[in-house]
Design an enzyme around this catalytic site. Structure first.
Site, PDB file in Angstrom:
ATOM      1  N   ASP A   8       0.795  -1.244   0.000  1.00 60.57           N
ATOM      2  CA  ASP A   8       0.000   0.000   0.000  1.00 60.57           C
ATOM      3  C   ASP A   8       0.826   1.292   0.000  1.00 60.57           C
ATOM      4  O   ASP A   8       0.582   2.202   0.829  1.00 60.57           O
ATOM      5  CB  ASP A   8      -0.972   0.004   1.198  1.00 60.57           C
ATOM      6  N   LYS A 106      -6.897  -4.865  -3.210  1.00 56.35           N
ATOM      7  CA  LYS A 106      -7.619  -5.509  -2.104  1.00 56.35           C
ATOM      8  C   LYS A 106      -8.576  -4.521  -1.453  1.00 56.35           C
ATOM      9  O   LYS A 106      -8.435  -3.308  -1.619  1.00 56.35           O
ATOM     10  CB  LYS A 106      -6.621  -6.067  -1.084  1.00 56.35           C
ATOM     11  N   CYS A 151      -1.745  -3.221   7.568  1.00 52.56           N
ATOM     12  CA  CYS A 151      -1.652  -4.050   6.372  1.00 52.56           C
ATOM     13  C   CYS A 151      -0.328  -4.803   6.265  1.00 52.56           C
ATOM     14  O   CYS A 151      -0.293  -5.937   5.793  1.00 52.56           O
ATOM     15  CB  CYS A 151      -1.935  -3.206   5.136  1.00 52.56           C
TER      16      CYS A 151
HETATM   17  C1  VGL Z   1      -4.581   0.222   5.909  1.00 49.81           C
HETATM   18  C2  VGL Z   1      -6.179   0.923   7.378  1.00 49.81           C
HETATM   19  C3  VGL Z   1      -7.152   0.825   6.416  1.00 49.81           C
HETATM   20  C4  VGL Z   1      -3.132  -0.082   5.671  1.00 49.81           C
HETATM   21  C5  VGL Z   1      -5.545   0.111   4.922  1.00 49.81           C
HETATM   22  O1  VGL Z   1      -2.698  -0.061   4.504  1.00 49.81           O
HETATM   23  O2  VGL Z   1      -2.418  -0.365   6.668  1.00 49.81           O
HETATM   24  N1  VGL Z   1      -4.915   0.614   7.134  1.00 49.81           N
HETATM   25  N2  VGL Z   1      -6.819   0.419   5.186  1.00 49.81           N
END
Ligand code: VGL
Ligand code: ZN
Length: 199
Positions: A8, A106, A151
């Site tokens: 991410d 995702k 994540c």
């Molecule tokens: C994430 C919270 C919500 C992350 C993704 O990438 O850690 N955290 N969505």
């Protein structure tokens, strides 16, 4: 075969983004420099539809950073972030995406969040990453990215559960650290057999 899995590395998790992680942008040059020393590079992208059930705004009166009971268990509610096709969901402009062999998206099911790059938060629905890595003969993963305690940690623990040797490089990760979540996640990763390196 060794894969670099970059979790991410998106604008919304960097300063100025909707769910900004302190120093999130600082990790991009380091990740770029690492890519050439791996056989495979996989990027993940948090990729939510509008009105996703992990957003506080989807639940009447709910505030971000509180928890909510979903039918699959407790879920933190977040500010709206990483909406499909938005600038916030795009990879950070400092990240070099040219060497990416695959991009796994995702969190696309409106009803189910997905922290992990392997399994959604219902803990049963696969993203397909395990199939990709195993078909490419990859047994050794290095994880970096955002956020360390959500994540990245869930991906690292799931990777161990799927039989991979897992390294985590903390200097190329940054954490949200909500209610002590960083220390908790570091302990859970160590207990799961994740090799954690500082540098
Ligand atoms: C994430 C919270 C919500 C992350 C993704 O990438 O850690 N955290 N969505
Ligand atoms: Zn998300």
């Amino acid at each position: 075969m060794r894969a670099l899995v970059v979790i991410d590395p998106q604008n919304d998790f960097c300063p100025g983004g909707a769910l900004a992680v302190a120093g999130g942008d600082e990790i991009m040059p380091k990740i770029n420099a690492m890519m050439e020393s791996f056989d495979l590079v996989v990027l993940t992208q948090d990729w939510h539809p509008n009105g996703h059930s992990s957003f506080a705004s989807s639940h009447d009166g709910a505030e971000p950073f509180t928890t909510f009971d979903m039918n699959y268990g407790s879920q933190v509610l977040w500010p709206d972030h990483c909406i499909q096709g938005s600038i916030g969901a795009a990879f950070h402009p400092d990240l070099n995406t040219d060497l990416a062999n695959a991009v796994i998206r995702k969190g696309m099911n409106p009803e189910v969040d997905s922290y992990s790059a392997f399994l959604e938060n219902d803990r049963t629905t696969p993203t397909g990453l395990d199939g990709f890595l195993k078909e490419r003969g990859c047994a050794n993963l290095t994880l970096v990215g955002l956020a360390t305690d959500y994540c990245v940690a869930w991906s690292a623990i799931d990777a161990r559960n799927h039989g991979y040797h897992v390294n985590l490089l903390l200097s190329a990760c940054r954490a949200i650290n909500l209610n002590g979540s960083l220390d908790i996640s570091l302990k859970e990763m160590k207990d799961a057999g994740v090799h954690i390196a500082e540098q």
